[in-house]
Design a protein around this motif. Structure first.
Motif, short mmCIF file in Angstrom:
data_model
loop_
_atom_site.label_atom_id
_atom_site.label_comp_id
_atom_site.label_asym_id
_atom_site.label_seq_id
_atom_site.Cartn_x
_atom_site.Cartn_y
_atom_site.Cartn_z
N HIS A 75 0.83 -1.21 0.00
CA HIS A 75 0.00 0.00 0.00
C HIS A 75 0.87 1.26 0.00
O HIS A 75 0.60 2.21 -0.72
N LYS A 76 1.90 1.25 0.84
CA LYS A 76 2.74 2.43 1.02
C LYS A 76 4.19 2.02 1.19
O LYS A 76 4.48 1.00 1.83
N ALA A 77 5.07 2.82 0.61
CA ALA A 77 6.50 2.63 0.82
C ALA A 77 7.10 3.98 1.22
O ALA A 77 7.41 4.81 0.37
N PHE A 78 7.19 4.20 2.53
CA PHE A 78 7.83 5.41 3.04
C PHE A 78 9.35 5.28 2.90
O PHE A 78 9.91 4.21 3.14
N ALA A 79 10.00 6.35 2.55
CA ALA A 79 11.46 6.39 2.58
C ALA A 79 11.88 7.54 3.49
O ALA A 79 11.21 8.58 3.55
N ILE A 80 12.99 7.34 4.19
CA ILE A 80 13.43 8.30 5.21
C ILE A 80 14.74 8.94 4.75
O ILE A 80 15.71 8.25 4.44
N GLY A 81 14.75 10.25 4.71
CA GLY A 81 15.96 10.97 4.32
C GLY A 81 16.78 11.43 5.51
O GLY A 81 16.25 11.67 6.60
N LEU A 82 18.10 11.51 5.30
CA LEU A 82 19.01 12.13 6.28
C LEU A 82 18.92 11.48 7.65
O LEU A 82 18.94 12.17 8.67
N ASN A 83 18.87 10.16 7.70
CA ASN A 83 18.66 9.49 8.98
C ASN A 83 19.94 9.02 9.64
O ASN A 83 19.90 8.30 10.65
N TYR A 84 21.09 9.35 9.06
CA TYR A 84 22.39 9.14 9.72
C TYR A 84 23.08 10.50 9.77
O TYR A 84 23.15 11.21 8.75
N ILE A 85 23.62 10.87 10.92
CA ILE A 85 24.19 12.22 11.10
C ILE A 85 25.30 12.48 10.09
O ILE A 85 25.35 13.55 9.46
N ASP A 86 26.20 11.52 9.89
CA ASP A 86 27.32 11.74 8.98
C ASP A 86 26.83 11.95 7.55
O ASP A 86 27.44 12.71 6.78
N HIS A 87 25.75 11.27 7.17
CA HIS A 87 25.20 11.46 5.83
C HIS A 87 24.61 12.86 5.67
O HIS A 87 24.78 13.51 4.63
N ALA A 88 23.93 13.34 6.70
CA ALA A 88 23.40 14.71 6.66
C ALA A 88 24.54 15.71 6.50
O ALA A 88 24.48 16.63 5.67
N HIS A 89 25.61 15.51 7.26
CA HIS A 89 26.74 16.45 7.20
C HIS A 89 27.43 16.42 5.83
O HIS A 89 27.80 17.47 5.30
N GLU A 90 27.60 15.21 5.25
CA GLU A 90 28.33 15.15 3.98
C GLU A 90 27.56 15.86 2.85
O GLU A 90 28.16 16.32 1.88
N GLY A 91 26.24 15.94 2.98
CA GLY A 91 25.43 16.63 1.99
C GLY A 91 25.16 18.09 2.34
O GLY A 91 24.38 18.74 1.66
#
Length: 285
Positions: A75-91
């Motif tokens: 029915h639904k496929a949620f995806a989660i962005g920026l859920n690791y701190i290092d990944h948020a920082h690198e972007g």
């Protein structure tokens, strides 16, 4: 248990239980043909699958079947962005204080072993290794304390991303949903086979054998229970709904120079105790 959805040697779709390098055809034993339907039967469905597995007298070599994506049509496929701190920082993003949600559609993924496609419209085809939490018991306004009771199990995902389209606006949906751009599988693993909330598992993404991402799920900003509770605030969750839980640092667009997937590459996502999702890369025809 470890479930696979597959095509039998004569081409019929079926639901199976993987035991080592063999598969028991559960559909042939009277169970549903999809994991989606089995999950809708709740605990009784899982009990019937275990009983059928114990009574099974024949098995197929895993190498003789063609794997399909674990779920037929969620029915639904949620995806989660920026859920690791290092990944948020690198972007160059500020780490979020609330889960960042977007959606993926079933046309955007392929099973384990099937080629993911770099579209004609872009050469910025990036990899993102992730874990998928799959809902077994539905509900709305689910509390964090009870959230893991609603998770039936887990799988692996490559959240293939078309970066130039993703960053054209603040809404990421377009760059995350090109046809056949992501991988899903190879199997569904029931929650009782893994640590609660899959906490403490190593996650690695390799491109042509080279490690590109390496982290541990304890580094998630929002754990699985928090994500289930958050997603259920706005929409009632149903059995078979997916929550694709986010990727760690090491993605291609943030590297200097950037590294993007191209035809002839092979991308692998591996999580401790969960196996390997592997997809070759081709150009869109």
């Amino acid at each position: 248990m470890r479930f696979v959805r597959f095509k039998t040697p004569d081409g019929h779709p079926a639901l199976g239980a993987r035991v080592g390098d063999e598969v028991v055809n559960l559909t042939e034993l009277g169970l549903p043909g999809t994991l989606d339907e089995l999950l809708r039967h709740g605990a009784a469905g899982m009990a019937s699958a275990k009983a059928a597995l114990e009574k099974a007298t024949t098995r197929l070599p895993l190498s003789s079947v063609q794997l399909m994506a674990p779920l037929h049509h969620p029915h639904k496929a949620f995806a989660i962005g920026l859920n690791y701190i290092d990944h948020a920082h690198e972007g160059n993003f500020t780490p979020p204080t609330q889960p960042v949600l977007f959606h993926r559609y079933p046309t955007s993924w392929v099973p384990h072993g099937v080629a993911i496609e770099r579209p004609k419209a872009s050469v910025e085809f990036d990899y993102e290794g992730e874990i998928v939490a799959i809902i077994g018991k539905g509900g709305k306004y689910i509390s964090k304390e009870n959230a893991l009771d609603h998770v039936a199990g887990y799988s692996l995902f490559n959240d293939g991303s078309i970066r130039d389209f993703q960053f054209r606006s603040s809404q990421w949906m377009w760059g995350k949903n090109f046809d056949r751009s992501g991988g899903f599988g190879p199997e569904f693993i029931t929650a009782d086979e893994l640590p609660p909330g899959v906490v403490g598992l190593d996650i690695v993404t390799r491109l042509n054998g080279q490690v590109m991402q390496k982290a541990n799920t304890r580094d998630m900003i929002f754990d699985v229970a928090t994500l289930v509770a958050a997603c259920s605030e706005g929409m009632e969750l149903h059995p078979g709904d997916m929550i694709i839980t986010g990727t760690p640092a090491g993605v291609g667009f943030a590297r200097k120079p950037p590294v993007f997937m191209k035809a002839g590459d092979v991308c692998e996502v591996e999580v401790e105790g969960m196996g390997i999702l592997s997809n070759p890369v081709i150009d869109e025809a």
